[in-house]
Design an enzyme around this catalytic site. Structure first.
Site, PDB file in Angstrom:
ATOM      1  N   HIS A  67       0.811  -1.210   0.000  1.00  0.00           N
ATOM      2  CA  HIS A  67       0.000   0.000   0.000  1.00  0.00           C
ATOM      3  C   HIS A  67       0.854   1.274   0.000  1.00  0.00           C
ATOM      4  O   HIS A  67       0.336   2.378  -0.210  1.00  0.00           O
ATOM      5  CB  HIS A  67      -0.928  -0.002   1.226  1.00  0.00           C
ATOM      6  CG  HIS A  67      -2.226   0.696   0.992  1.00  0.00           C
ATOM      7  ND1 HIS A  67      -2.451   1.522  -0.095  1.00  0.00           N
ATOM      8  CD2 HIS A  67      -3.391   0.704   1.701  1.00  0.00           C
ATOM      9  CE1 HIS A  67      -3.680   1.996  -0.043  1.00  0.00           C
ATOM     10  NE2 HIS A  67      -4.283   1.517   1.047  1.00  0.00           N
ATOM     11  N   ASP A 115      -2.294   2.122  -4.533  1.00  0.00           N
ATOM     12  CA  ASP A 115      -3.524   2.519  -3.859  1.00  0.00           C
ATOM     13  C   ASP A 115      -4.620   1.481  -4.091  1.00  0.00           C
ATOM     14  O   ASP A 115      -4.528   0.653  -5.000  1.00  0.00           O
ATOM     15  CB  ASP A 115      -3.997   3.883  -4.365  1.00  0.00           C
ATOM     16  CG  ASP A 115      -3.058   4.999  -3.945  1.00  0.00           C
ATOM     17  OD1 ASP A 115      -2.405   4.855  -2.892  1.00  0.00           O
ATOM     18  OD2 ASP A 115      -2.968   6.005  -4.681  1.00  0.00           O
TER      19      ASP A 115
END
Length: 441
Positions: A412, A416
């Site tokens: 992450h 995204d």
């Protein structure tokens, strides 16, 4: 005395200073040919074989299976010799006389069974089950358990006593029932049977096996453990899921599997569909194919896809290079060859280095759903799972379809949620309509 040469652990890669001994392919006393594989060694990345540095008889094995050795360390030696005669003796030695193996004569002369065995380390005694030679690991186990070589039956080639023989003997000894009590003398009047007490209960007669076995982590497993912990500690891992109707791909496989195998010499599997679908998804979402390097994002404009394969020593991830340029047949042939090499522990370190993305198919082991862990420095891994028939709603109707859950674990820090969900949706669209691969839709 014949000349001997050492068998040393070779340099197997930069920064690798220690290896683990795998399986000895030859035993002490065996004649080996120059260049013939002697032993498998495990590095942090793969298994490799050490060839014989000359022709002769293997001697002085100093490292047993699962022990560790340093690069450059001597682990055995070879007594140089020409090929042995048909009876197995070296050319320089005369064949033993017929009387050498006979029982002791009336005058008490020694028999061959009372002499030291060739290669040293063990002697055989008449009437026993002793070994003609004791392997180093077996010798250590005998000392640890206070056993004599004559107590343990030898099952190795040529009567060699192996580590496995000692371990089996110890296990069987621990599970063996107690020796029966000596019979009582007959009495004129039989006495009544004694009432059972706590010490003579049936539970006490069956002793459970609570033994333990301690084995060192293999070099490969050490590396896997370190990298998985590294991924958990350095990356911000998150997993997203979807499910795929596998009926279209299954229909294509059923229709063309025979023609495909006849033309290309390999089976048409699911992995080639997912590999090609991953290339398309990586093109649309290049951050999943990128990596963080220092304070930079490195975009890779090639697609080297790792395919997780269960090998002889554990899970390995060999890399298919430039999958964007490969055909379905190239992908299937590459995976098939990697699987063969992994099963024989013959993958090379170069086969496992690099990779921009990974596909792991837990479905072959029956996994219904999982969250795979990213292989750093990669930013994503696709997890495939078992195919199960489930009721799904299509056009307002409930139908039974072969469904597969898929998972994408991603870093992450660089990817995204929008990119991750879009990536997995692309995989779903392509697998459910494979014609997209050819129409570039």
């Amino acid at each position: 005395m014949s000349e001997s040469i050492n068998v040393d652990v070779p340099t197997v890669g930069e920064s690798i200073s220690e290896v683990q001994i795998g399986q000895w392919l030859k035993q002490e006393g065996d004649w080996v040919k120059d260049g013939e594989d002697l032993v498998e060694i495990e590095t942090e990345k793969a298994s490799v074989q050490i060839p014989a540095p000359g022709s002769g008889f293997l001697e002085n094995i100093q490292k047993a299976s699962e022990e560790f050795a340093l690069v450059g360390e001597t682990i055995a030696s070879i007594r140089l010799s020409d090929a042995p005669a048909s009876n197995g003796t070296p050319p320089s030695e005369s064949a033993p006389s017929a009387s050498a193996g006979a029982s002791p004569s009336a005058s008490g002369g020694p028999s061959a069974s009372s002499q030291p065995a060739a290669g040293g380390g063990a002697t055989a005694t008449a009437g026993g089950t002793s070994a003609s030679f004791i392997m180093p690991a077996a010798k250590r186990l005998l000392e640890e358990h206070g056993l004599s070589q004559n107590q343990v039956p030898a099952t190795g080639p040529g009567g060699r006593l192996l580590k496995e023989d000692v371990l089996a003997f110890v296990r069987n000894r621990g599970n063996a029932p107690a020796a029966p009590a000596a019979p009582k003398p007959a009495a004129s009047v039989p006495s009544p049977a004694p009432r059972p007490t706590a010490s003579t209960s049936l539970v006490a007669e069956s002793v459970p096996n609570r033994s333990e076995e301690v084995k060192p982590l293999s070099m490969l497993r050490r590396t896997i453990a370190a990298r998985l912990v590294e991924a958990q500690q350095t990356a911000a891992l998150l997993t997203t899921f979807n499910e795929i109707d596998m009926q279209p791909v299954m229909a294509i496989r059923k229709k063309y599997k025979d023609a495909f195998a006849e033309r290309h010499g390999v089976k048409l599997g699911f992995m080639s569909f997912f590999a090609k679908a991953s290339v398309e998804a990586l093109r649309r979402y290049p951050l999943v194919n990128a990596e963080i390097r220092d304070d930079n994002i490195v975009y890779r404009h090639y697609h080297d896809i790792g395919v997780a394969i269960g090998g002889g020593k554990g899970l390995v991830v060999p890399i298919l290079r430039n999958v964007e340029r490969m055909s379905f047949a190239d992908v299937e042939a590459g995976i098939s060859e990697f699987a063969r090499q992994a099963g024989e522990n013959r993958l090379q370190p170069a086969d496992l280095i690099g990779g921009t993305f990974t596909i792991s198919n837990g479905g072959v082991y029956g996994s219904l759903l999982s969250t795979p862990i990213v292989n750093p420095p990669q930013s994503g891994i696709l997890g495939l799972h078992s195919i199960q028939e489930r009721p799904v709603a299509i056009d307002g109707n409930v139908v039974i379809r072969p469904m597969m859950y898929v998972a994408l674990t991603y870093d992450h820090r660089i990817v995204d949620g929008r990119e991750a969900v879009g990536f997995l949706k692309t995989i779903k669209e392509i697998i459910e309509d494979p014609s997209r691969l050819f129409l570039e839709l």
